[in-house]
Design a protein around this motif. Structure first.
Motif, PDB file in Angstrom:
ATOM      1  N   TYR A 113     -43.335 -77.241 -14.417  1.00  0.00           N
ATOM      2  CA  TYR A 113     -42.173 -77.950 -13.889  1.00  0.00           C
ATOM      3  C   TYR A 113     -40.919 -77.082 -14.018  1.00  0.00           C
ATOM      4  N   ILE A 114     -40.743 -76.450 -15.175  1.00  0.00           N
ATOM      5  CA  ILE A 114     -39.571 -75.586 -15.391  1.00  0.00           C
ATOM      6  C   ILE A 114     -39.593 -74.426 -14.399  1.00  0.00           C
ATOM      7  N   ALA A 115     -40.744 -73.807 -14.211  1.00  0.00           N
ATOM      8  CA  ALA A 115     -40.860 -72.687 -13.271  1.00  0.00           C
ATOM      9  C   ALA A 115     -40.521 -73.134 -11.854  1.00  0.00           C
ATOM     10  N   ALA A 116     -40.994 -74.311 -11.458  1.00  0.00           N
ATOM     11  CA  ALA A 116     -40.703 -74.824 -10.119  1.00  0.00           C
ATOM     12  C   ALA A 116     -39.214 -75.102  -9.954  1.00  0.00           C
ATOM     13  N   GLN A 117     -38.582 -75.648 -10.991  1.00  0.00           N
ATOM     14  CA  GLN A 117     -37.152 -75.930 -10.929  1.00  0.00           C
ATOM     15  C   GLN A 117     -36.342 -74.638 -10.846  1.00  0.00           C
ATOM     16  N   GLN A 118     -36.732 -73.642 -11.619  1.00  0.00           N
ATOM     17  CA  GLN A 118     -36.021 -72.371 -11.591  1.00  0.00           C
ATOM     18  C   GLN A 118     -36.195 -71.669 -10.248  1.00  0.00           C
ATOM     19  N   LEU A 119     -37.390 -71.764  -9.672  1.00  0.00           N
ATOM     20  CA  LEU A 119     -37.624 -71.177  -8.358  1.00  0.00           C
ATOM     21  C   LEU A 119     -36.790 -71.882  -7.297  1.00  0.00           C
ATOM     22  N   ALA A 120     -36.724 -73.194  -7.370  1.00  0.00           N
ATOM     23  CA  ALA A 120     -35.920 -73.954  -6.412  1.00  0.00           C
ATOM     24  C   ALA A 120     -34.445 -73.583  -6.551  1.00  0.00           C
ATOM     25  N   ARG A 121     -33.998 -73.411  -7.779  1.00  0.00           N
ATOM     26  CA  ARG A 121     -32.604 -73.040  -8.024  1.00  0.00           C
ATOM     27  C   ARG A 121     -32.311 -71.654  -7.449  1.00  0.00           C
ATOM     28  N   GLU A 122     -33.222 -70.695  -7.660  1.00  0.00           N
ATOM     29  CA  GLU A 122     -33.025 -69.339  -7.135  1.00  0.00           C
ATOM     30  C   GLU A 122     -32.984 -69.337  -5.613  1.00  0.00           C
ATOM     31  N   ARG A 123     -33.865 -70.102  -5.003  1.00  0.00           N
ATOM     32  CA  ARG A 123     -33.886 -70.166  -3.539  1.00  0.00           C
ATOM     33  C   ARG A 123     -32.614 -70.799  -2.997  1.00  0.00           C
ATOM     34  N   ALA A 124     -32.114 -71.823  -3.678  1.00  0.00           N
ATOM     35  CA  ALA A 124     -30.881 -72.474  -3.245  1.00  0.00           C
ATOM     36  C   ALA A 124     -29.701 -71.517  -3.382  1.00  0.00           C
ATOM     37  N   GLU A 125     -29.678 -70.747  -4.464  1.00  0.00           N
ATOM     38  CA  GLU A 125     -28.589 -69.790  -4.656  1.00  0.00           C
ATOM     39  C   GLU A 125     -28.638 -68.685  -3.613  1.00  0.00           C
ATOM     40  N   GLU A 126     -29.860 -68.232  -3.243  1.00  0.00           N
ATOM     41  CA  GLU A 126     -29.998 -67.206  -2.210  1.00  0.00           C
ATOM     42  C   GLU A 126     -29.505 -67.720  -0.861  1.00  0.00           C
TER      43      GLU A 126
END
Length: 135
Positions: A113-126
């Motif tokens: 779950y943490i990995a998915a949230q961090q990936l979503a955050r990185e994609r949103a920032e990009e």
């Protein structure tokens, strides 16, 4: 297709072509000797018979790619999101906090779950958007 199925298919194809070359012209994979096929591929007889029924095509499991709608972690995602917003990234720390609140699941669910949230955050920032609930 997933690379592990591509690799299995490659092993199957190589074994069948070697067996066909030894058997000579006019040989058919449907009539392949399963015992010899098992020796060459390292597969169990049960798996070999299943592959034979499917025309020696290795595909993914029938449930591959499915996700459960509700999981053990579902009721605790707010706590995880809150911890991530506060800057906690250590999954063991977050897992311990969840245990205090009665979480009965495994740490791998928390890590995923943490990995998915961090990936979503990185994609949103990009993309220049809002980072969302991850922090």
């Amino acid at each position: 297709m997933d690379s592990r199925y591509d690799d299995l298919q490659k092993i199957i194809d190589e074994a069948l072509s070697a067996m066909a070359a030894e058997a000579g012209p006019g040989s058919s994979p449907k009539r392949a000797n399963l015992a010899e096929f098992c020796r060459r591929t390292g597969l169990s007889r049960s798996k070999a018979k299943t592959l034979q029924k499917k025309g020696f095509h290795a595909g993914p499991h029938g449930n591959a790619g499915r996700k459960a709608e509700t999981t053990v972690l579902t009721g605790y995602t707010g706590i995880v999101d809150d911890q991530l917003r506060k800057g906690a990234t250590n999954s063991q720390t977050i897992f311990d906090r969840l245990k205090e609140h009665g979480y009965a699941g495994a740490i791998m669910s928390v890590k995923d779950y943490i990995a998915a949230q961090q990936l979503a955050r990185e994609r949103a920032e990009e993309a220049g958007g809002s980072p969302g609930p991850a922090r």
